[in-house]
Design an enzyme around this catalytic site. Structure first.
Site, PDB file in Angstrom:
ATOM      1  N   ALA A 267      -2.741 -14.889  -2.041  1.00 27.05           N
ATOM      2  CA  ALA A 267      -3.302 -15.155  -3.375  1.00 27.05           C
ATOM      3  C   ALA A 267      -2.391 -14.543  -4.427  1.00 27.05           C
ATOM      4  O   ALA A 267      -1.588 -13.656  -4.132  1.00 27.05           O
ATOM      5  CB  ALA A 267      -4.694 -14.525  -3.501  1.00 27.05           C
TER       6      ALA A 267
ATOM      7  N   TYR B  55     -10.468 -16.235   1.255  1.00 24.92           N
ATOM      8  CA  TYR B  55     -11.045 -15.051   0.593  1.00 24.92           C
ATOM      9  C   TYR B  55     -11.135 -15.282  -0.907  1.00 24.92           C
ATOM     10  O   TYR B  55     -10.234 -15.862  -1.519  1.00 24.92           O
ATOM     11  CB  TYR B  55     -10.186 -13.811   0.882  1.00 24.92           C
ATOM     12  CG  TYR B  55     -10.066 -13.559   2.365  1.00 24.92           C
ATOM     13  CD1 TYR B  55     -11.068 -12.890   3.066  1.00 24.92           C
ATOM     14  CD2 TYR B  55      -8.971 -14.050   3.077  1.00 24.92           C
ATOM     15  CE1 TYR B  55     -10.975 -12.705   4.440  1.00 24.92           C
ATOM     16  CE2 TYR B  55      -8.869 -13.869   4.453  1.00 24.92           C
ATOM     17  CZ  TYR B  55      -9.870 -13.198   5.119  1.00 24.92           C
ATOM     18  OH  TYR B  55      -9.783 -13.022   6.484  1.00 24.92           O
TER      19      TYR B  55
ATOM     20  N   TYR C 283      -7.459 -14.833 -13.741  1.00 28.73           N
ATOM     21  CA  TYR C 283      -7.508 -14.634 -12.281  1.00 28.73           C
ATOM     22  C   TYR C 283      -8.859 -15.099 -11.724  1.00 28.73           C
ATOM     23  O   TYR C 283      -8.914 -15.864 -10.758  1.00 28.73           O
ATOM     24  CB  TYR C 283      -7.259 -13.157 -11.957  1.00 28.73           C
ATOM     25  CG  TYR C 283      -7.564 -12.776 -10.530  1.00 28.73           C
ATOM     26  CD1 TYR C 283      -6.709 -13.115  -9.495  1.00 28.73           C
ATOM     27  CD2 TYR C 283      -8.728 -12.058 -10.211  1.00 28.73           C
ATOM     28  CE1 TYR C 283      -6.992 -12.757  -8.173  1.00 28.73           C
ATOM     29  CE2 TYR C 283      -9.017 -11.692  -8.906  1.00 28.73           C
ATOM     30  CZ  TYR C 283      -8.148 -12.040  -7.891  1.00 28.73           C
ATOM     31  OH  TYR C 283      -8.445 -11.688  -6.599  1.00 28.73           O
TER      32      TYR C 283
HETATM   33  N1  LIG Z   1      -6.906  -6.845  -4.085  1.00 27.11           N
HETATM   34  C1  LIG Z   1      -8.175  -6.836  -4.463  1.00 27.11           C
HETATM   35  O1  LIG Z   1      -8.681  -5.859  -5.031  1.00 27.11           O
HETATM   36  C2  LIG Z   1      -9.059  -8.036  -4.187  1.00 27.11           C
HETATM   37  C3  LIG Z   1     -10.393  -7.997  -4.658  1.00 27.11           C
HETATM   38  C4  LIG Z   1     -11.216  -9.105  -4.380  1.00 27.11           C
HETATM   39  C5  LIG Z   1     -10.727 -10.170  -3.676  1.00 27.11           C
HETATM   40  N2  LIG Z   1      -9.433 -10.186  -3.253  1.00 27.11           N
HETATM   41  C6  LIG Z   1      -8.948 -11.366  -2.534  1.00 27.11           C
HETATM   42  O2  LIG Z   1      -8.674 -10.990  -1.193  1.00 27.11           O
HETATM   43  C7  LIG Z   1      -7.583 -11.767  -0.692  1.00 27.11           C
HETATM   44  C8  LIG Z   1      -6.522 -10.855  -0.127  1.00 27.11           C
HETATM   45  O3  LIG Z   1      -6.050 -10.012  -1.195  1.00 27.11           O
HETATM   46  P1  LIG Z   1      -4.989  -8.848  -0.946  1.00 27.11           P
HETATM   47  O4  LIG Z   1      -5.418  -7.697  -1.784  1.00 27.11           O
HETATM   48  O5  LIG Z   1      -4.738  -8.678   0.515  1.00 27.11           O
HETATM   49  O6  LIG Z   1      -3.709  -9.503  -1.639  1.00 27.11           O
HETATM   50  P2  LIG Z   1      -2.239  -8.914  -1.760  1.00 27.11           P
HETATM   51  O7  LIG Z   1      -2.109  -7.635  -1.008  1.00 27.11           O
HETATM   52  O8  LIG Z   1      -1.839  -8.959  -3.193  1.00 27.11           O
HETATM   53  O9  LIG Z   1      -1.377 -10.001  -0.968  1.00 27.11           O
HETATM   54  C9  LIG Z   1      -1.221 -11.300  -1.466  1.00 27.11           C
HETATM   55  C10 LIG Z   1      -0.411 -12.100  -0.479  1.00 27.11           C
HETATM   56  O10 LIG Z   1      -0.216 -13.404  -1.047  1.00 27.11           O
HETATM   57  C11 LIG Z   1       1.163 -13.731  -0.914  1.00 27.11           C
HETATM   58  N3  LIG Z   1       1.603 -14.660  -1.939  1.00 27.11           N
HETATM   59  C12 LIG Z   1       1.476 -14.550  -3.286  1.00 27.11           C
HETATM   60  N4  LIG Z   1       2.084 -15.587  -3.897  1.00 27.11           N
HETATM   61  C13 LIG Z   1       2.597 -16.369  -2.899  1.00 27.11           C
HETATM   62  C14 LIG Z   1       3.349 -17.572  -2.872  1.00 27.11           C
HETATM   63  N5  LIG Z   1       3.732 -18.214  -4.009  1.00 27.11           N
HETATM   64  N6  LIG Z   1       3.701 -18.090  -1.689  1.00 27.11           N
HETATM   65  C15 LIG Z   1       3.362 -17.465  -0.526  1.00 27.11           C
HETATM   66  N7  LIG Z   1       2.676 -16.314  -0.478  1.00 27.11           N
HETATM   67  C16 LIG Z   1       2.298 -15.777  -1.653  1.00 27.11           C
HETATM   68  C17 LIG Z   1       1.875 -12.392  -1.076  1.00 27.11           C
HETATM   69  O11 LIG Z   1       3.200 -12.511  -0.622  1.00 27.11           O
HETATM   70  P3  LIG Z   1       4.358 -11.525  -1.205  1.00 27.11           P
HETATM   71  O12 LIG Z   1       4.178 -10.234  -0.442  1.00 27.11           O
HETATM   72  O13 LIG Z   1       5.619 -12.231  -0.892  1.00 27.11           O
HETATM   73  O14 LIG Z   1       4.110 -11.378  -2.673  1.00 27.11           O
HETATM   74  C18 LIG Z   1       0.981 -11.511  -0.198  1.00 27.11           C
HETATM   75  O15 LIG Z   1       1.257 -11.694   1.168  1.00 27.11           O
HETATM   76  C19 LIG Z   1      -7.124 -12.646  -1.853  1.00 27.11           C
HETATM   77  O16 LIG Z   1      -7.736 -13.897  -1.759  1.00 27.11           O
HETATM   78  C20 LIG Z   1      -7.651 -11.922  -3.084  1.00 27.11           C
HETATM   79  O17 LIG Z   1      -7.865 -12.800  -4.173  1.00 27.11           O
HETATM   80  C21 LIG Z   1      -8.592  -9.131  -3.470  1.00 27.11           C
END
Ligand SMILES: NC(=O)c1ccc[n+]([C@@H]2O[C@H](COP(=O)([O-])OP(=O)(O)OC[C@H]3O[C@@H](n4cnc5c(N)ncnc54)[C@H](OP(=O)(O)O)[C@@H]3O)[C@@H](O)[C@H]2O)c1
Length: 313
Positions: A78, A117, A143
């Site tokens: 994401a 997610y 977002y």
């Molecule tokens: N973080 C939070 O607090 C939070 C809260 C609520 C819900 N969520 C949801 O939970 C899920 C997982 O979140 P997370 O915190 O694990 O996210 P994260 O650590 O920010 O990781 C995002 C992933 O998406 C990849 N990505 C982003 N842009 C991309 C692109 N253009 N092409 C291919 N890959 C791409 C990133 O790759 P790179 O490493 O190359 O950038 C990374 O592997 C998401 O759906 C998010 O919206 C997160």
């Protein structure tokens, strides 16, 4: 073996999913010396990072799925840069809405199950009781709107899909509040932390474990997927503020050289480009009723995460 295609392997949740699936890929998995292997389902995992598939290109998404022929697609990727999204809404929408739409179309056409997610940021935070899945959505920023559009695209596609909304994700890798606090502990005498936003800090490993629990029970039974498809809230149990979370981190982290004094801040004292919901607590009863899954309490998970962090360092 269930073939799984994972997007986002380098992310917080994606990395933990790789770890969980890695314990189930057959050879040597889940065995104890002198006892037969535990009868857990096995998975053949194909985990992609940005180099393996750039999600800003829907054709690349279709091609990756056509190549891997997965039975289950897990989208842990994401655009999560909440503040930067305000300045780059189109790029954010491509990743958070366009890519899931492409995945959902491919899942529908191939009969795969999609696990995706989403976020507490689909709500405006004006409630004062935990949000249920069917409460009205009203995202405050780019977002949240992009993630909501992703949910809606998946639902409209008609594919079999489980969407897990989670919140306040932290873990051992990546950019997150826990790692920021542990770093600042070594640099600051005093820290101001927002104390008027309420939510449920959720360890990425708890999310990955819940996902595996769900797949273990249902991944091999496509006939059941349509009945299980839908939106589910999946956060740690209990809630706190960012100030409460920071206090618990400094209380529970083993071996900190020093613990900064914490000062409660109001959101208005800490302006950021994207507005945050003041109340992010999600009601997770549906996940328990349909799948028998409850994520651990946020303080218990934090303790386990901090112990794992110490063991790794
Ligand atoms: N973080 C939070 O607090 C939070 C809260 C609520 C819900 N969520 C949801 O939970 C899920 C997982 O979140 P997370 O915190 O694990 O996210 P994260 O650590 O920010 O990781 C995002 C992933 O998406 C990849 N990505 C982003 N842009 C991309 C692109 N253009 N092409 C291919 N890959 C791409 C990133 O790759 P790179 O490493 O190359 O950038 C990374 O592997 C998401 O759906 C998010 O919206 C997160």
């Amino acid at each position: 073996m269930t073939r799984v295609l994972l997007f986002g392997r380098s992310g917080q949740v994606g990395g933990e999913l790789v770890r969980q699936f890695g314990q189930r890929t057959g050879a040597g998995a889940a065995t104890v010396a002198g006892t037969p292997p535990l009868p857990q389902p096995a998975y053949e995992l194909n985990a992609l990072d940005r180099a393996g598939c750039d999600l800003s290109d829907p054709d690349a998404v279709h091609a990756a799925i056509a190549r891997a022929k997965p039975q289950v697609i897990v989208n842990a990727a994401a655009w999560t840069a909440v503040d930067r999204a305000e300045a780059e809404p189109d790029a954010c929408h491509r990743i958070n809405a366009g890519a899931p739409a492409a995945m959902a179309a491919a899942a529908r056409d191939s009969g795969a199950l999609l696990v995706h997610y989403s976020t507490d940021y689909v709500f405006d935070g004006s409630a004062r009781r935990p949000y249920r899945e069917d409460d009205p959505v009203a995202p405050l920023g780019v977002y949240g709107r992009s993630k909501l559009a992703g949910e809606q695209a998946i639902a409209a596609s008609g594919c079999a899909a489980v969407i897990l909304r989670t919140s306040w994700v932290y873990g051992l890798t990546g950019q997150n509040f826990l790692r920021t606090m542990l770093r600042l502990a070594g640099e600051r005498e005093e820290l101001g932390v927002v104390d008027d936003q309420q939510g449920s800090p959720t360890w990425s490993r708890s999310i990955a474990r819940a996902t595996l629990q769900l797949l273990d029970a249902h991944a091999t039974d496509p006939a059941a997927w349509p009945g299980l498809s839908g939106l589910y809230h999946a956060t740690a149990s209990g809630s706190t503020t960012w100030f409460g979370f920071a206090s618990a981190i400094f209380e529970l982290a083993p071996g900190l050289a020093r613990r900064p004094r914490l000062r409660p801040l109001a959101t208005a004292d800490y302006p950021l480009p994207a507005p945050r919901p003041a109340w992010s607590v999600l009601h997770c009863g549906r996940l328990q009723e349909r799948f028998g899954i409850t994520l651990p309490g946020w303080r218990d998970a934090l303790s386990e995460c901090l112990a794992a962090n110490t063991a790794n360092s």
